[in-house]
Scaffold this active site. Sequence first.
Site, PDB file in Angstrom:
ATOM      1  CG  ASP A 225      -1.911   1.144   1.197  1.00 41.60           C
ATOM      2  OD1 ASP A 225      -2.969   0.988   0.570  1.00 41.60           O
ATOM      3  OD2 ASP A 225      -1.611   2.199   1.800  1.00 41.60           O
ATOM      4  CD  GLU A 268      -4.645   3.965  -1.697  1.00 37.84           C
ATOM      5  OE1 GLU A 268      -4.862   4.395  -0.561  1.00 37.84           O
ATOM      6  OE2 GLU A 268      -5.471   4.011  -2.634  1.00 37.84           O
TER       7      GLU A 268
END
Length: 347
Positions: A225, A268
């Site tokens: 992430d 993301e």
Amino acid sequence: MITFLEKTFGVKHTHPDFRFQSFLFSALLIISSGFAFFSYYNLVVAFYVPMLISNVIGLIFCMFGGYYLLVKKRPQIAAVILQTIVTVDSFILILIDGNEEFALAFAFLTPVLGIFLLGYRFGAALSAINFVCVVYFCFSQMDTWEPAPFLPVNLIHFSAIYFLILMVSVFYDSSRRKAYSMMEEANGQLQELATMDALTKIRNRRYLEDQLLSSKNNLFVAMIDVDDFKKVNDLFGHDKGDKVLIELAQQLKNNVGPNDIVGRWGGEEFVIIFSESDLTQLQKSLTKLNRNIAAHDFNVGRKITVSIGLSDHHASKHRDCLRQMDQALYEAKADGKNQFCIAISPT
């Protein structure tokens, strides 16, 4: 020639219509050449009015077929004209010669060409009608026929029929194989698109889950992430954020092994399915990955880092493993980001 035909037909040579239209063009050219030759033959060499008229009419219709194919761009009408020429002229030859000069064999051209040019429905219907007409003519005339010798003209007719049927058969089979190959290629491209992330051009979540669920081995999987990615979007805009994700995807691919699978999980978040099973080696790889990502210039005026959660995975415990990996990612975030955390399932 291919360039000329592409320009004339208005389609590329890779398009299925090009092969059909090029066959029409070749057939019309060959048959019109035959009509021109036999028109000359029946006019100068062996004057015979019925065959001369038949050949001239056939030549004129070939010109009409070429006109509709090359000028009007109506290949289906050209196909109907070509089929009409072959069927009618063959039947006229049978009517004139009866059982002589191998004329009856010309009846075989109609079903072969008809189904290919007109489709199996119209082609089969035309073939049935032609068959009935030929059979009726034979039954009504055969009692007057004398035994016919096999002369050079018989061999010419036989060779012409053999060549035409062979040409159609070869072209049909090559077209079928080409169409199948193109279909396989298109299916492969569709499959590739269905498993590819549109933005980053790496594998998407569907592909990653398929790989995880279909594997029979224990794997190590990392969830990645981007740290504080919302700030990147807020400060620089979503376009710049998208560029960061695209660049990050490439960096992830550059920093893993050739057999490892990198994909975008969503937003993301990225996932790496490792082929490596040695945990010590994986720790070194993750340390290197954190370091290289942090050192890379993403052209946004600030450092981009990632947090990583690593877990082992088995298809039979897929959801539990995902939750475990997500928890490891959460702990990496909570411990200060730009680092990795490992969670191992209890044995």
